[in-house]
Design an enzyme around this catalytic site. Structure first.
Site, PDB file in Angstrom:
ATOM      1  N   SER A  51      24.064  55.297 -32.732  1.00 45.25           N
ATOM      2  CA  SER A  51      24.452  55.704 -34.085  1.00 45.25           C
ATOM      3  C   SER A  51      24.549  54.468 -34.962  1.00 45.25           C
ATOM      4  CB  SER A  51      25.807  56.414 -34.049  1.00 45.25           C
ATOM      5  OG  SER A  51      26.328  56.591 -35.360  1.00 45.25           O
ATOM      6  N   TYR A  87      34.359  57.011 -30.707  1.00 41.90           N
ATOM      7  CA  TYR A  87      32.954  57.288 -31.023  1.00 41.90           C
ATOM      8  C   TYR A  87      32.189  55.997 -31.319  1.00 41.90           C
ATOM      9  CZ  TYR A  87      28.829  59.410 -33.114  1.00 41.90           C
ATOM     10  OH  TYR A  87      27.537  59.771 -33.397  1.00 41.90           O
TER      11      TYR A  87
END
Length: 267
Positions: free
Chosen positions: A141, A155
């Site tokens: 990401s 995350y």
């Protein structure tokens, strides 16, 4: 004489979003697939869609379960399948303050995002090496490339790990003909934010920050085929990454804190 058929690529989290888009991209290129995720009905629907182009196998597995990676590996052996590529895409987010969710929920998250990814790679790597032209695409990401924001405690850390893991794995396996790439998309149109319950918050973001899942998939597959180790899709995110490299760390942390607060207040 026709060239030999390519070895199958296994795609985790293939039932929707970027995972399904990557499966479609490989199918478009004539690469056979093994699709795995928790939702069997969706996997079978995708396999039926892609079957006119390529052979598709379906393996239903929940990577939050500690034995899932071993189960997937054993199932491939039972079916006589030796994969030549792996896409570690399965994942999700746990929104909110770090102390809000139970530890059991955090543990499941880490199992899917870190442990299962590493174990599945470890179990499949011998077959991927054996073909001499193996590919591993890890879906990370853009959050891995910027200072962590509030509400992304695990995350961002897990995705950062994926980038470093990919870089080291690429160096270690270059002599075996295996290319490894970390795909680092920004906000992408998919079900991801519906599942995490953050759709209302991220809907406040400007349109230029949103990427198309098909374009992200194409950038990732192109990147690993070209031997790129880290791929950031989309011109806006490429520009952001370049700017981030030039800014002092204190400025970046202040900007991330303000941005996180503004999104929360808008929700």
């Amino acid at each position: 004489m026709q060239p030999p058929s390519p070895a199958p690529v296994l795609v985790t989290g293939a039932s929707s979003g970027i995972g399904a888009a990557i499966a479609r991209e490989y199918a478009r290129r004539g690469v056979p697939l093994v699709l795995t995720a928790r939702r069997g009905e969706r996997l079978r629907a995708l396999a039926a869609e892609l079957a006119p182009r390529v052979a598709c196998e379906v393996l239903v597995a929940d990577l939050a379960r500690p034995g899932a990676a071993a189960h997937v590996h054993a199932a491939l052996g039972e079916r006589g399948i030796r994969v030549g590529g792996l896409v570690n895409n399965a994942g999700y987010g746990v929104p909110g303050d770090y102390l809000t969710p139970s530890w059991a929920r955090h543990a499941d998250f880490l199992q899917v995002m870190v442990t299962a990814t590493c174990e599945l790679t470890w179990r499949l790597l011998p077959d991927i090496r054996a073909g001499g032209q193996g590919r591993i695409l890890n879906v990370a990401s853009f959050a891995a490339l910027v200072p962590g924001a509030a509400g992304q405690t695990l995350y961002a850390g897990a995705k950062s790990f994926l980038v470093r893991f990919s870089e080291s794995l690429a160096l270690e396996n270059r002599r075996h003909g295996v290319r490894v790439c970390a795909l680092c998309p920004g906000f992408t149109r998919s079900e991801f934010h519906d599942v995490t319950g953050t759709r209302a918050l991220v809907s406040q973001l400007p349109r230029w920050m949103w990427l198309d899942a098909d374009a992200v998939a194409r950038a990732g597959v192109d990147g690993v085929e070209r031997g790129r180790t880290v791929v950031v899709p989309g011109l806006p995110y490429k520009a952001l990454r370049a700017a981030i490299r030039l800014l002092p760390e204190a400025v970046l942390h202040t900007a991330m804190a303000r941005g996180s607060r503004r999104i929360r207040d808008a929700g």
